[in-house]
Design an enzyme around this catalytic site. Structure first.
Site, short mmCIF file in Angstrom:
data_model
loop_
_atom_site.label_atom_id
_atom_site.label_comp_id
_atom_site.label_asym_id
_atom_site.label_seq_id
_atom_site.Cartn_x
_atom_site.Cartn_y
_atom_site.Cartn_z
N ALA A 263 0.81 -1.21 0.00
CA ALA A 263 0.00 0.00 0.00
C ALA A 263 0.85 1.27 0.00
O ALA A 263 0.43 2.29 -0.55
CB ALA A 263 -0.94 0.00 1.20
N ASN B 107 -6.07 3.63 10.73
CA ASN B 107 -5.30 2.51 11.24
C ASN B 107 -5.05 2.57 12.74
O ASN B 107 -4.77 1.56 13.37
CB ASN B 107 -3.96 2.40 10.51
CG ASN B 107 -3.19 3.71 10.53
OD1 ASN B 107 -3.73 4.77 10.23
ND2 ASN B 107 -1.92 3.67 10.87
N GLN C 287 -6.87 -0.76 5.65
CA GLN C 287 -7.46 -1.38 6.83
C GLN C 287 -8.90 -1.85 6.57
O GLN C 287 -9.43 -2.68 7.33
CB GLN C 287 -7.44 -0.39 8.00
CG GLN C 287 -6.06 0.07 8.41
CD GLN C 287 -5.19 -1.05 8.97
OE1 GLN C 287 -5.67 -2.12 9.33
NE2 GLN C 287 -3.89 -0.79 9.05
N SER D 70 -3.25 -3.55 0.63
CA SER D 70 -2.09 -4.41 0.81
C SER D 70 -2.52 -5.78 1.30
O SER D 70 -3.46 -5.90 2.11
CB SER D 70 -1.13 -3.77 1.83
OG SER D 70 0.12 -4.40 1.82
N ALA D 71 -1.84 -6.83 0.83
CA ALA D 71 -2.25 -8.20 1.14
C ALA D 71 -2.01 -8.59 2.59
O ALA D 71 -2.78 -9.36 3.18
CB ALA D 71 -1.51 -9.18 0.22
N HIS D 72 -0.95 -8.09 3.19
CA HIS D 72 -0.58 -8.59 4.52
C HIS D 72 -1.49 -8.09 5.63
O HIS D 72 -1.37 -8.52 6.78
CB HIS D 72 0.89 -8.27 4.83
CG HIS D 72 1.16 -6.85 5.20
ND1 HIS D 72 1.34 -6.45 6.51
CD2 HIS D 72 1.29 -5.74 4.45
CE1 HIS D 72 1.58 -5.15 6.54
NE2 HIS D 72 1.57 -4.69 5.30
N THR E 92 9.04 -6.78 -12.93
CA THR E 92 8.40 -8.08 -13.11
C THR E 92 7.35 -8.30 -12.03
O THR E 92 7.63 -8.18 -10.83
CB THR E 92 9.45 -9.21 -13.03
OG1 THR E 92 10.45 -8.97 -14.02
CG2 THR E 92 8.81 -10.56 -13.27
N CYS F 171 4.44 2.16 11.17
CA CYS F 171 5.32 2.90 10.26
C CYS F 171 5.79 4.22 10.83
O CYS F 171 6.65 4.88 10.25
CB CYS F 171 4.59 3.13 8.93
SG CYS F 171 4.25 1.61 8.02
#
Length: 379
Positions: A66, A149, A177, A197-199, A235, A319
């Site tokens: 993200a 968040n 979130q 974001s995936a995590h 890639t 962060c």
């Protein structure tokens, strides 16, 4: 209890990622058979994700997370605009954005952007009147996160989008979130750009997405190959995208957030009973189902965490934790510096148990009593 920082990957998601890494190891941009096999896996994963977002798969740009998606959205739109004869330079962001929005906006100021912040109220809700006052035909972009968040406040995204459209401004939302915890449809919301974001939803780290509505001009921020329609070179991590799609699909099929809400309330009631005086900072309504921000009066949050190392929680965004300053989110909501330093964020998941909640209450209450008693001895 720090799932807004990151989540434990699901076993089946990791298995899907491993299987894709073994079977689809080719470069999806390569024209040969192995590359085309990877491309087909990528396209299938994008279709799954597009279905959950309510968009076309061609409108999804895959990123490393993200943070990159936020940078690509905000800087990309700003730079693309500067090729116009009379470019717009005004950007509006809420005062409680993630550092990956705040800092990219700050960086753009050195390149001519005119950045202003939108105020929030004591619950962290964007002041729509302040937004409308600051909007004008000169406004290029507005960025407001869908769900905060640190305190969990949910924003009126569709109302913000409508206000932006009234002056022709683009609207970006960081939905990191929100995605995977509540239904989301970009068409219903009316957003032009969306990051995730995936995590944050039990997927792998290092893979994210940017939804970019078709026709929105955006300048590439990574150069070197013209991948993904010239929007993001590099890639594509096909196994990561496959895992992201799997995680999103599983999150959308689960409906036990009522249990998480019950555990969140059990946590606050326990702390209120055993660690008083405490104050609830997160709103009761219009809040992420898993998020609770609590002030432990007369207890420094860092000292509390040091006294309870077995409890995973956070005084602010992961962060921004390296900074010694109190949370900018809490300050924007009207808390003083001392009060902001006494707050901890708890963010549960569907893996959190009642036993863990009760253990957290017991450990934190004991730690809070210890820190308060030590403070009294010093005084």
């Amino acid at each position: 209890m720090d799932n807004n920082a990151t989540t434990q990957p699901r076993q089946c998601v990791l298995e899907a990622q491993t299987q894709a890494a073994l079977a689809c190891w080719g470069n999806a941009a390569s024209p040969h058979g192995v590359g085309q096999q990877a491309k087909r896996a990528l396209q299938q994963a994008k279709q799954v994700m597009a279905g959950h977002l309510g968009c076309r798969s061609s409108e999804i740009v895959h990123t490393s997370g993200a943070t990159e998606a936020n940078n690509l959205a905000i800087a990309g739109v700003f730079e693309a605009e500067q090729f116009r004869r009379l470019p717009r330079r005004r950007i509006l962001i809420s005062a409680i954005e993630h550092p990956s929005v705040l800092e990219v906006a700050e960086a753009l100021e050195t390149r001519g952007a005119l950045v202003d912040q939108i105020a929030v109220d004591g619950m962290g809700l964007v002041d729509l009147a302040d937004l409308r006052t600051k909007l004008s035909v000169e406004t290029l972009l507005v960025s407001v996160m869908a769900a905060n968040n640190e305190v969990g406040t949910l924003q009126p995204i569709s109302q913000i989008a409508k206000a932006c459209k009234s002056v022709g401004a683009f609207f970006h939302t960081d939905a990191t979130q929100w995605l995977g915890r509540m239904p989301l449809n970009v068409a219903d919301w009316g957003v032009d750009l969306l990051s995730a974001s995936a995590h944050k939803l039990h997927g792998p780290k290092g893979v994210g997405l940017l939804y970019r509505r078709a026709g929105i001009p955006i300048a590439e921020q990574q150069h070197g190959g013209g991948h993904q329609g010239g929007k993001r070179s590099g890639t594509v991590d096909v196994p990561g995208v496959v895992a992201f799609a799997k995680a999103l699909d599983l999150a959308a099929k689960q409906s036990d957030w009522d249990l998480v809400i019950a555990l969140r309330e059990r946590l606050f009631e326990g702390l209120q009973r055993e660690a008083s005086p405490v104050q609830r900072i997160s709103p009761h309504e219009g809040c992420l189902p898993n998020t609770l921000n609590v002030r432990f009066n007369r207890v420094d949050a860092e000292a509390l965490m040091a006294s309870a190392p077995s409890i995973c929680c956070s005084p602010s965004s992961a962060c921004s934790h390296a900074s010694s300053r109190p949370s900018h989110v809490l300050l924007a909501m009207g808390l003083g510096g001392e009060a902001a330093r006494e707050c901890l964020r708890f963010s549960l998941s569907q893996y959190t148990t009642a036993a863990e909640v009760d253990q957290a209450v017991a450990v934190l209450s004991k730690a809070a009593r210890y820190v308060r008693s030590a403070l009294c001895e010093v005084a």
